[in-house]
Design a protein around this motif. Structure first.
Motif, short mmCIF file in Angstrom:
data_model
loop_
_atom_site.label_atom_id
_atom_site.label_comp_id
_atom_site.label_asym_id
_atom_site.label_seq_id
_atom_site.Cartn_x
_atom_site.Cartn_y
_atom_site.Cartn_z
N ASP A 94 0.83 -1.21 0.00
CA ASP A 94 0.00 0.00 0.00
C ASP A 94 0.87 1.26 0.00
OD1 ASP A 94 -2.52 -1.38 0.13
OD2 ASP A 94 -2.11 -1.76 2.25
N LEU A 95 1.91 1.25 0.83
CA LEU A 95 2.80 2.40 0.90
C LEU A 95 3.60 2.55 -0.39
CD1 LEU A 95 3.96 1.90 4.58
CD2 LEU A 95 2.49 3.74 3.72
N SER A 96 3.97 1.46 -1.01
CA SER A 96 4.70 1.52 -2.28
C SER A 96 3.83 2.13 -3.38
CB SER A 96 5.18 0.13 -2.69
OG SER A 96 6.13 -0.36 -1.77
N ARG A 97 2.55 1.73 -3.40
CA ARG A 97 1.64 2.29 -4.41
C ARG A 97 1.43 3.78 -4.19
NH1 ARG A 97 -0.96 -2.82 -3.91
NH2 ARG A 97 -2.28 -2.02 -2.21
N ILE A 98 1.29 4.18 -2.94
CA ILE A 98 1.12 5.61 -2.64
C ILE A 98 2.36 6.39 -3.06
CG2 ILE A 98 0.94 7.28 -0.75
CD1 ILE A 98 -0.88 5.24 0.67
N ALA A 99 3.54 5.87 -2.73
CA ALA A 99 4.79 6.54 -3.09
C ALA A 99 4.91 6.68 -4.61
CB ALA A 99 5.98 5.79 -2.52
N ALA A 100 4.53 5.64 -5.35
CA ALA A 100 4.60 5.69 -6.81
C ALA A 100 3.63 6.73 -7.36
CB ALA A 100 4.30 4.32 -7.40
N THR A 101 2.44 6.80 -6.79
CA THR A 101 1.47 7.79 -7.23
C THR A 101 1.99 9.20 -6.99
OG1 THR A 101 -0.39 6.30 -6.81
CG2 THR A 101 -0.88 8.66 -6.92
N LEU A 102 2.57 9.43 -5.81
CA LEU A 102 3.12 10.75 -5.51
C LEU A 102 4.25 11.10 -6.46
CD1 LEU A 102 3.17 10.54 -1.61
CD2 LEU A 102 1.69 12.01 -2.98
N ALA A 103 5.14 10.15 -6.71
CA ALA A 103 6.28 10.40 -7.60
C ALA A 103 5.83 10.76 -9.00
CB ALA A 103 7.20 9.17 -7.63
N GLY A 104 4.67 10.27 -9.42
CA GLY A 104 4.17 10.56 -10.75
C GLY A 104 3.18 11.71 -10.81
N THR A 105 3.03 12.43 -9.70
CA THR A 105 2.06 13.53 -9.65
C THR A 105 2.66 14.81 -10.20
OG1 THR A 105 0.95 12.60 -7.70
CG2 THR A 105 0.65 14.96 -8.12
N PRO A 106 2.09 15.37 -11.27
CA PRO A 106 2.59 16.64 -11.79
C PRO A 106 2.01 17.82 -11.01
CG PRO A 106 0.78 15.89 -13.14
CD PRO A 106 0.98 14.83 -12.08
N ARG A 107 2.70 18.92 -11.07
CA ARG A 107 2.18 20.12 -10.42
C ARG A 107 1.11 20.76 -11.29
NH1 ARG A 107 5.63 25.05 -7.56
NH2 ARG A 107 3.85 25.88 -6.41
N VAL A 108 0.06 21.27 -10.64
CA VAL A 108 -0.95 22.05 -11.35
C VAL A 108 -0.97 23.45 -10.75
CG1 VAL A 108 -2.33 19.99 -11.81
CG2 VAL A 108 -2.83 21.37 -9.79
N ALA A 109 -1.50 24.39 -11.51
CA ALA A 109 -1.54 25.78 -11.05
C ALA A 109 -2.37 25.90 -9.78
CB ALA A 109 -2.11 26.67 -12.15
N ALA A 110 -1.87 26.69 -8.85
CA ALA A 110 -2.57 26.93 -7.59
C ALA A 110 -2.52 28.42 -7.28
CB ALA A 110 -1.95 26.13 -6.45
N GLU A 111 -3.43 28.87 -6.44
CA GLU A 111 -3.45 30.28 -6.06
C GLU A 111 -2.19 30.61 -5.27
OE1 GLU A 111 -7.02 30.85 -3.86
OE2 GLU A 111 -8.31 30.09 -5.45
N PRO A 112 -1.57 31.76 -5.50
CA PRO A 112 -0.31 32.11 -4.81
C PRO A 112 -0.41 32.30 -3.30
CG PRO A 112 -0.60 33.42 -6.82
CD PRO A 112 -1.90 32.73 -6.58
N PRO A 113 -1.52 32.83 -2.75
CA PRO A 113 -1.53 33.11 -1.30
C PRO A 113 -1.39 31.86 -0.45
CG PRO A 113 -3.30 34.30 -2.40
CD PRO A 113 -2.76 33.32 -3.40
N THR A 114 -1.14 32.11 0.85
CA THR A 114 -0.97 31.03 1.83
C THR A 114 -2.14 31.09 2.80
OG1 THR A 114 1.44 31.19 1.64
CG2 THR A 114 0.57 30.10 3.60
N ALA A 115 -3.06 30.15 2.65
CA ALA A 115 -4.28 30.14 3.47
C ALA A 115 -4.22 28.97 4.44
CB ALA A 115 -5.52 30.06 2.59
N ILE A 116 -3.48 29.13 5.53
CA ILE A 116 -3.30 28.03 6.47
C ILE A 116 -4.61 27.67 7.16
CG2 ILE A 116 -2.12 27.26 8.56
CD1 ILE A 116 0.26 28.95 7.72
N GLY A 117 -5.39 28.70 7.56
CA GLY A 117 -6.66 28.41 8.22
C GLY A 117 -7.58 27.60 7.33
N GLN A 118 -7.65 27.98 6.06
CA GLN A 118 -8.49 27.24 5.12
C GLN A 118 -7.96 25.82 4.93
OE1 GLN A 118 -11.22 28.61 4.09
NE2 GLN A 118 -11.96 26.98 2.76
N ALA A 119 -6.64 25.66 4.92
CA ALA A 119 -6.04 24.32 4.80
C ALA A 119 -6.41 23.47 6.00
CB ALA A 119 -4.53 24.44 4.67
N MET A 120 -6.45 24.07 7.17
CA MET A 120 -6.85 23.33 8.38
C MET A 120 -8.30 22.88 8.28
SD MET A 120 -4.97 25.77 11.21
CE MET A 120 -5.66 24.93 12.64
N LEU A 121 -9.17 23.75 7.79
CA LEU A 121 -10.58 23.39 7.66
C LEU A 121 -10.76 22.28 6.62
CD1 LEU A 121 -12.22 26.94 7.76
CD2 LEU A 121 -12.24 25.22 9.57
#
Length: 238
Positions: A94-121
């Protein structure tokens, strides 16, 4: 009647043994302060940490009471993306599959600000999907202070966060600075996360001096969380 009670007790015992011992949601900071190289160091660093033998052993320490893992990335108010949906960790595969998925994950555009409170929610809403776990833990990585949306300190009375432990992995930046200056900067950021962000029983802040050190810091953090659970909660509370 005795047979019926015996069956009920057997079913109850089996359910207790199969219970999730910890729901662990990991939120990765991909805001504007994180460049393409740092993004890969963070994503691949988590993948690498999950493949370390000592981390895998900690995940699998109580095979009858597995950990459930969820991974997402966050930035501004409207930027939260699921990378790994809730996955029950029952073996190293299970951990190997997760690691492989992460390694193959490309970056997508995200909003520049840092919204820690929203990330917590966002993380708390996902953890609410796992009410039967003995403990629910939210991990947030970050290399800066919140600058948009609800401030973490304003969420102290937020019902969504009840019963959730929030830990942090603070990442130092500005690799061109002198070592003394970098230490001061990461100490200041760690203090911010310690006062504003973390909460709950045993909550702590782990630090990485830079993104190059992210994998080591993530491994330390996972070991601390998972080994504590394996030792202190080898059976359901109560």
């Amino acid at each position: 009647m005795r047979f019926f009670l015996a069956v009920l007790l057997t079913v109850w015992a089996a359910a207790a043994q199969a219970a999730c011992r910890q729901a662990l949601a990991i939120g990765l900071d991909v805001s504007g302060s994180v460049d393409a190289r740092e993004y890969r160091l963070q994503i691949d660093g988590l993948a690498g940490a999950l493949l370390r033998p000592e981390v895998q052993a900690a995940f699998l320490a109580l095979p009858d009471s597995p950990v459930r893992l969820f991974v997402y990335e966050w930035a501004g108010l409207g930027s939260q993306r699921t990378l790994i949906p809730w996955t029950e960790i029952t073996g190293a595969a299970d951990l190997s599959r997760i690691a492989a998925t992460l390694a193959g994950t490309p970056r997508v555009a995200a909003e520049p600000p840092t919204a820690i409170g929203q990330a917590m929610l966002a993380g708390a809403r996902r953890l609410a999907e796992q009410p039967g776990c003995w403990r629910r833990t939210l991990d947030l990585s970050g290399d800066g202070k919140s600058n948009t949306g609800p401030r973490p300190r304003d969420l102290n009375d937020e019902p969504l966060l009840d019963g959730i432990t929030v830990n942090a992995l603070v990442i130092g930046g500005d690799p061109d600075s002198h070592d003394d200056e970098r230490q001061v900067l990461i100490a200041e950021l760690s203090a911010y996360f310690r006062v504003e962000v973390i909460r709950g029983p045993g909550a702590f802040v782990e630090t990485a001096l830079g993104f190059d050190a992210f994998q080591d810091a993530m491994a330390r953090k996972l070991l601390k969380e998972l080994q504590t659970m394996a030792v202190s909660e080898a059976r359901p509370p109560g």
